[in-house]
Enzyme design. Structure first.
Site, PDB file in Angstrom:
ATOM      1  N   VAL A 126       5.294   2.817  -6.192  1.00 44.23           N
ATOM      2  CA  VAL A 126       6.414   1.909  -6.444  1.00 44.23           C
ATOM      3  C   VAL A 126       6.241   1.287  -7.819  1.00 44.23           C
ATOM      4  CG1 VAL A 126       6.810   1.353  -4.021  1.00 44.23           C
ATOM      5  CG2 VAL A 126       5.214  -0.022  -5.327  1.00 44.23           C
ATOM      6  N   SER A 127       7.376   1.074  -8.496  1.00 45.54           N
ATOM      7  CA  SER A 127       7.358   0.333  -9.751  1.00 45.54           C
ATOM      8  C   SER A 127       7.958  -1.036  -9.466  1.00 45.54           C
ATOM      9  CB  SER A 127       8.142   1.071 -10.844  1.00 45.54           C
ATOM     10  OG  SER A 127       9.484   1.253 -10.462  1.00 45.54           O
ATOM     11  N   THR A 128       7.992  -1.899 -10.443  1.00 50.01           N
ATOM     12  CA  THR A 128       8.389  -3.284 -10.206  1.00 50.01           C
ATOM     13  C   THR A 128       9.822  -3.430  -9.749  1.00 50.01           C
ATOM     14  OG1 THR A 128       8.933  -3.505 -12.561  1.00 50.01           O
ATOM     15  CG2 THR A 128       6.721  -4.168 -11.865  1.00 50.01           C
ATOM     16  N   ASP A 129      10.678  -2.425 -10.025  1.00 51.99           N
ATOM     17  CA  ASP A 129      12.084  -2.561  -9.666  1.00 51.99           C
ATOM     18  C   ASP A 129      12.503  -1.640  -8.525  1.00 51.99           C
ATOM     19  OD1 ASP A 129      11.897  -0.195 -10.973  1.00 51.99           O
ATOM     20  OD2 ASP A 129      13.434  -0.607 -12.494  1.00 51.99           O
TER      21      ASP A 129
END
Length: 210
Positions: A9-12
């Site tokens: 997962v990335s921050t967004d």
């Protein structure tokens, strides 16, 4: 034998817990969850991520590796194809939540092997192409936003990044628009706009995030 769920997962994007919940809802019995957060799937190879490296250490012959889709392994064509093939060589079975794909090294029939390898290549290429298209859309949105105030950004999207990703995933599964609207809390009209103009829908998110 164990079933391991891997999430990137990335921050967004959606959380690892949300991805694992989707896997369990699809019928997978998960023994362990391994997740990398805030890591790019384009520039960072799976073996170079802290938890991605852990997968190579913990998975053994007969184990099952579950991912939401192949883009969680990465969005680099060469990395994804080689990763799946390496796991198959080790006797690890790779399964996806979306589309219910299964990749293993069980078959020795050359025709079936060719079909399997072609499918792996196609899915890996699609993952990289989607990443490149999203990057271009974000770049266009940011450039559009530079030097302008909010009055020129267009209407603020009624969806956030998590909802957008959920809609795209569901559309890739060919889910009904009404079902997607119910699951995401978005209107049918919004679902149609994302479906028919996906690049502009993502660019709108980028413009308002800039």
């Amino acid at each position: 034998m164990q079933t391991v769920f891997y999430a990137r997962v990335s921050t967004d994007e959606q959380t690892a817990a949300h991805q694992a919940k989707q896997a369990k809802a699809a019928g997978f019995e998960i023994d362990a969850v391994v997740a990398d957060e805030g890591v790019s799937g384009v520039s960072t190879l799976l073996k170079d991520r802290p938890q991605g490296r852990r997968l190579f250490d913990m998975l053994r012959r007969g184990d099952v590796l579950v991912v939401r889709w192949v883009d969680r392994l990465g969005r680099n064509y060469a990395d994804v194809t080689e990763t799946i093939r390496e796991f198959m060589r080790r006797g690890v079975i790779v399964k996806t939540v979306i589309n219910g794909m299964v990749f293993d090294g069980a078959t020795t029939d050359p025709m079936l092997m060719a079909v399997r390898d072609a499918l792996i290549s196609f899915m890996a290429a699609t993952a990289q192409a989607q990443a490149e298209a999203s990057k271009e859309a974000q770049k266009a949105g940011i450039e559009h936003a530079k030097g302008r105030d909010a009055a020129y950004l267009g209407r603020k999207p009624s969806y956030d990044r998590g909802q957008f990703d959920a809609v795209v995933d569901a559309l890739n599964r060919n889910d009904a628009v009404s079902a997607i609207a119910k699951a995401t809390g978005l209107s049918r009209g919004t679902i149609y706009r994302i479906r028919d103009s996906r690049a502009e829908a993502e660019a709108a998110l980028a413009r308002w995030a800039a």
